[in-house]
Design an enzyme around this catalytic site. Structure first.
Site, PDB file in Angstrom:
ATOM      1  N   GLU A 470      -0.641   1.211 -11.262  1.00 23.30           N
ATOM      2  CA  GLU A 470       0.614   1.923 -10.976  1.00 23.30           C
ATOM      3  C   GLU A 470       1.335   2.241 -12.284  1.00 23.30           C
ATOM      4  O   GLU A 470       2.081   3.215 -12.373  1.00 23.30           O
ATOM      5  CB  GLU A 470       1.517   1.080 -10.056  1.00 23.30           C
ATOM      6  CG  GLU A 470       2.575   1.894  -9.344  1.00 23.30           C
ATOM      7  CD  GLU A 470       3.244   1.155  -8.192  1.00 23.30           C
ATOM      8  OE1 GLU A 470       2.988   1.486  -7.026  1.00 23.30           O
ATOM      9  OE2 GLU A 470       4.033   0.232  -8.458  1.00 23.30           O
ATOM     10  N   HIS A 499     -23.014 -12.634  -6.205  1.00 24.88           N
ATOM     11  CA  HIS A 499     -23.873 -12.422  -5.027  1.00 24.88           C
ATOM     12  C   HIS A 499     -23.427 -11.195  -4.245  1.00 24.88           C
ATOM     13  O   HIS A 499     -23.733 -11.052  -3.074  1.00 24.88           O
ATOM     14  CB  HIS A 499     -23.863 -13.681  -4.159  1.00 24.88           C
ATOM     15  CG  HIS A 499     -24.345 -14.867  -4.922  1.00 24.88           C
ATOM     16  ND1 HIS A 499     -25.668 -15.219  -5.013  1.00 24.88           N
ATOM     17  CD2 HIS A 499     -23.670 -15.744  -5.712  1.00 24.88           C
ATOM     18  CE1 HIS A 499     -25.797 -16.281  -5.786  1.00 24.88           C
ATOM     19  NE2 HIS A 499     -24.600 -16.624  -6.230  1.00 24.88           N
ATOM     20  N   LYS A 604       4.439   8.738   0.444  1.00 29.66           N
ATOM     21  CA  LYS A 604       5.533   8.351   1.335  1.00 29.66           C
ATOM     22  C   LYS A 604       6.087   9.584   2.041  1.00 29.66           C
ATOM     23  O   LYS A 604       6.385   9.576   3.228  1.00 29.66           O
ATOM     24  CB  LYS A 604       6.664   7.700   0.528  1.00 29.66           C
ATOM     25  CG  LYS A 604       6.362   6.288   0.076  1.00 29.66           C
ATOM     26  CD  LYS A 604       7.592   5.692  -0.580  1.00 29.66           C
ATOM     27  CE  LYS A 604       7.286   4.381  -1.259  1.00 29.66           C
ATOM     28  NZ  LYS A 604       8.318   3.958  -2.193  1.00 29.66           N
TER      29      LYS A 604
HETATM   30  O1  LIG Z   1      10.342  -3.399  -3.627  1.00 31.27           O
HETATM   31  P1  LIG Z   1      10.282  -2.107  -2.888  1.00 31.27           P
HETATM   32  O2  LIG Z   1      11.393  -1.196  -3.265  1.00 31.27           O
HETATM   33  O3  LIG Z   1      10.228  -2.333  -1.420  1.00 31.27           O
HETATM   34  O4  LIG Z   1       8.983  -1.356  -3.321  1.00 31.27           O
HETATM   35  C1  LIG Z   1       7.720  -1.899  -3.090  1.00 31.27           C
HETATM   36  C2  LIG Z   1       6.698  -1.208  -3.934  1.00 31.27           C
HETATM   37  O5  LIG Z   1       6.708   0.176  -3.664  1.00 31.27           O
HETATM   38  C3  LIG Z   1       6.537   0.896  -4.869  1.00 31.27           C
HETATM   39  O6  LIG Z   1       7.738   1.446  -5.212  1.00 31.27           O
HETATM   40  C4  LIG Z   1       5.580   2.004  -4.713  1.00 31.27           C
HETATM   41  O7  LIG Z   1       4.407   1.562  -4.171  1.00 31.27           O
HETATM   42  C5  LIG Z   1       6.120  -0.166  -5.874  1.00 31.27           C
HETATM   43  O8  LIG Z   1       6.344   0.223  -7.158  1.00 31.27           O
HETATM   44  C6  LIG Z   1       6.932  -1.308  -5.403  1.00 31.27           C
HETATM   45  O9  LIG Z   1       6.510  -2.495  -5.968  1.00 31.27           O
END
Ligand SMILES: O=P(O)(O)OC[C@H]1O[C@](O)(CO)[C@@H](O)[C@@H]1O
Length: 691
Positions: A470, A499, A604
């Site tokens: 990320e 394995h 998202k």
């Molecule tokens: O802590 P939050 O805001 O729920 O986000 C959870 C995760 O989602 C992200 O923003 C994107 O996957 C990550 O960087 C983060 O750790």
């Protein structure tokens, strides 16, 4: 580099191959040209106008390369993702212009790009003979790996890093970087060290989000750039300690049975709000922790049900942590709603057992405040999710399990000190970054396979996957150039993986480098025994690690080995800090912002669009069902009425999913033949028509 100008002049169509080039020997056109039209050429990491800055190619001169016209016309800033059919010297060449040239500048720039796609059969023309880029890179640039045991031993001694107090070693001897490479990387590292210094001093190191990046302050609050931040960190830590102690000691009790204590922690969170706590729990929780922890880290209803079912009657003595920096992550919200429902069904008051860890005034924070949850802990704007393990996100669950968080922070702080040293060879994080750059050509051309030989470190690779991918997996660099950067991470544990997939690592496609995580102490003192004469179970594990390291290297597979003496809160804190810093330094080397995640938003957003479409589909179906007689609709009709003809495939999937889950809708026809499907809703909801 005689005759090379610092800035390449645009080449024109009259450009011809220099006389120094010998004519191409006859060859089979197809053998020369094969690479797919979609061959992706990564953007460079370097100033291509300045080949001396390019570490891999010091000795390549007078090579001539076929090149796209876009490269020719756009000079060194190459921007196309794919090639089109062309030819070189009369030979048809997929993806190349009809010209060859040997401008050092362009050659460097071009090699720079093609070198990283060397897993594909891409050919270059040299003054000697046509060669694959594999050969160019591996034999001329990356010289063959040293196989002589004694010189390897000397290399081991020469490069071994040891942190005495932490009992931690980093061995980079089985990565084949050359002295020239190290020398050429030196100025980049100095820049990276300086960037890190600025970051720690409070610079806006995450420019896209306009944020400071302060996870290093969490374990050294006095280094934070102002007293306000310092106080925030200290206060939060203090509150975590006190709260956890009160819960563990039974001072804070679960409401339904005041005589009892909390026995379980249910942690709801995802990504950085779950992976660190999960890793640390697996690595460090004692066999009989004061509170056992379990996690909901997804929006999978079956997964959530399982966690709740396994808690059974203990739900009443479960402390529920809801962890989300943003406080608005859908998966986490869903987990919360599901758990709250389970509480209601058991007649329990969730608020008395709920704890929020989130940014002040986030949706979650406001909910927790308004509903009067048991406690709220802050997440800081300047700490990213994936580097939040040493904030309340990681410390609270750890403390509740009886893990010594003081030592955990201390281990990280000590590692931070070590990784601030601006000397590559004396800085273990810099050594990792150096190896990553070398092994993956600074563009992620090889994956990082993480192999901890210790069951309790199983989740380290998963934790690193987010931290590294990320952070480094970015489309654009800090200057806005398209770079499609990254470094893929996967792995589980040894020797189990021997394995499973190590067969391919040893003999298959060489598209990785390994990182072994070795733990010297097998068992607590006094517990070992010899299961055969002179050999313990741990000796086997050790033998497997060493054997795999040697076997991989013998077959030219490079590896790093990170060794810790034992698994303790201190060593785990140090490991996390080591990799956090390595990621930060490496990001500077490749000039990307390691602290944002714009790509995650796309997924998202699409998910939200799918759900919005689902609502429209249901509204359309409801309307049709309210007709007299009720009308069953084909997928085409639904798509048309939803005014989303291009979304027909998604509509089919929505319907298939809902039909499989006993939703109100009825789909008739053959699922395997979507065109035959007709859908209707059994009951018309008249009110909804007028919503
Ligand atoms: O802590 P939050 O805001 O729920 O986000 C959870 C995760 O989602 C992200 O923003 C994107 O996957 C990550 O960087 C983060 O750790």
């Amino acid at each position: 580099m005689a005759g090379r100008s610092a800035t390449p002049s645009p080449l024109t169509s009259s450009f011809t191959a220099p006389a120094s080039l010998s004519p191409l020997p006859p060859m089979e056109a197809p053998a020369f040209v094969k690479f797919p039209l979609t061959t992706r050429i990564r953007s460079p990491l370097h100033d291509c106008a300045s080949p001396s800055s390019y570490p891999f190619l010091p000795s390549i001169r007078n090579l001539s390369f076929s090149c796209t016209s876009s490269l020719i016309s756009s000079g060194h800033s190459f921007s196309h993702d794919s090639f089109s059919d062309r030819s070189v010297n009369g030979l048809p060449v997929s993806g190349c212009s009809s010209r060859s040239f040997s401008s050092d500048t362009f050659s460097y720039g071009f090699i720079n790009r093609l070198a990283v796609s060397r897993s594909r059969r891409v050919y270059a023309v040299s003054d000697k003979s046509p060669e694959t880029f594999d050969n160019v890179v591996l034999s001329k640039v990356k010289r063959p790996l040293d196989m002589d045991p004694l010189s390897l031993w000397n290399r081991y001694l020469d490069w071994l890093y040891q942190h005495k107090d932490l009992g931690l070693y980093v061995d980079v001897s089985r990565i084949g970087f050359t002295d020239e490479f190290v020398a050429q990387m030196e100025p980049r590292f100095q820049k990276a060290f300086k960037a890190m210094e600025d970051l720690e001093a409070g610079a806006i190191a995450n420019p896209d989000e306009g944020r400071m990046v302060g996870h290093y302050w969490l374990r050294a609050p006095h280094l934070s750039p102002n007293q306000y931040l310092q106080k925030q960190i200290v206060d939060s830590l203090d509150r975590v300690r006190r709260f956890a102690a009160d819960v563990v000691n039974g001072k804070i009790k679960p409401p339904p049975c005041p005589a009892e204590r909390f026995t379980q922690v249910l942690s709801i969170g995802i990504g950085g709000s779950a992976l660190g706590p999960e890793f640390v729990a697996e690595a460090l929780a004692p066999d009989n922790p004061p509170l056992k922890i379990r996690f909901i880290d997804n929006t999978d209803p079956a997964g959530i049900d399982r966690q709740i079912a396994q808690l059974g009657p203990e739900l009443s003595s479960t402390l529920v942590l809801v962890i989300s920096k943003s406080g608005g992550t859908p998966e986490t919200r869903n987990g919360l709603l599901e758990v709250q429902k389970a509480f209601r069904e058991k007649g329990l008051d969730f608020a008395k057992q709920g704890v929020a860890v989130t940014q002040e005034n986030s949706l979650l924070d406001n909910t927790a405040r308004m509903e009067g949850w048991l406690a709220r802990f802050p997440m800081f704007d300047w700490v990213g999710g994936r580097t939040s393990e040493m904030s309340a996100v990681g410390l609270l669950p750890a403390a509740l399990q009886g893990i010594n968080i003081r030592e955990f922070l201390q281990g990280a702080a000590e590692m931070d000190k070590a990784t601030r040293i601006p000397v590559m060879k004396e800085n273990p994080a810099a050594l990792l970054a150096l190896c990553w750059y070398w092994a993956s050509d600074g563009v992620g051309s090889k994956d990082m396979v993480v192999l901890p030989y210790k069951d309790s470190l199983l989740l380290f690779s998963r934790y690193l996957q987010q931290l590294v991918m990320e952070s480094l997996g970015k489309e654009y660099d800090l200057d806005g150039n398209l770079v499609t950067q990254g470094l893929s991470v996967y792995g589980n544990k040894g020797s189990t993986d021997q394995h499973a997939y190590i067969q391919q690592l040893r003999e298959g496609v060489p598209n990785f480098f390994a990182t072994f995580i070795e733990v010297l102490r097998d068992r607590p003192p006094g517990h070992d025994w010899e299961l055969e004469p002179k050999v313990t179970c741990g000796d086997y594990l050790f033998g497997m690690l060493q054997g795999t390291r040697s076997a991989l290297y013998a077959n030219k597979r490079e590896s790093i080995t990170v060794t810790v003496e034992e698994i303790t809160p201190k060593s785990i804190g140090a490991l996390i800090a080591l990799y956090e810093r390595a990621v930060g330094l490496y990001a500077s080397l490749i000039n990307i912002n390691a602290y944002h995640q714009p790509g995650v938003e796309a997924g998202k957003k699409s998910a939200a669009e799918v759900l919005a479409l689902q609502k429209r589909v249901l509204a359309v179906l409801n309307e049709a069902s309210c007709k007299e007689p009720a009308e069953a609709l084909t997928l085409e009709q639904i798509a048309q009425f939803c005014q989303a003809p291009s979304q027909i495939e998604m509509i089919y999937k929505i319907i298939a999913h809902m039909a499989a889950n006993d939703r109100a809708l009825i789909a008739e026809g053959d699922c395997g033949s979507p065109k035959s499907i007709k859908v209707f809703i059994g009951e018309c909801n008249v009110e909804e028509l007028y919503d």
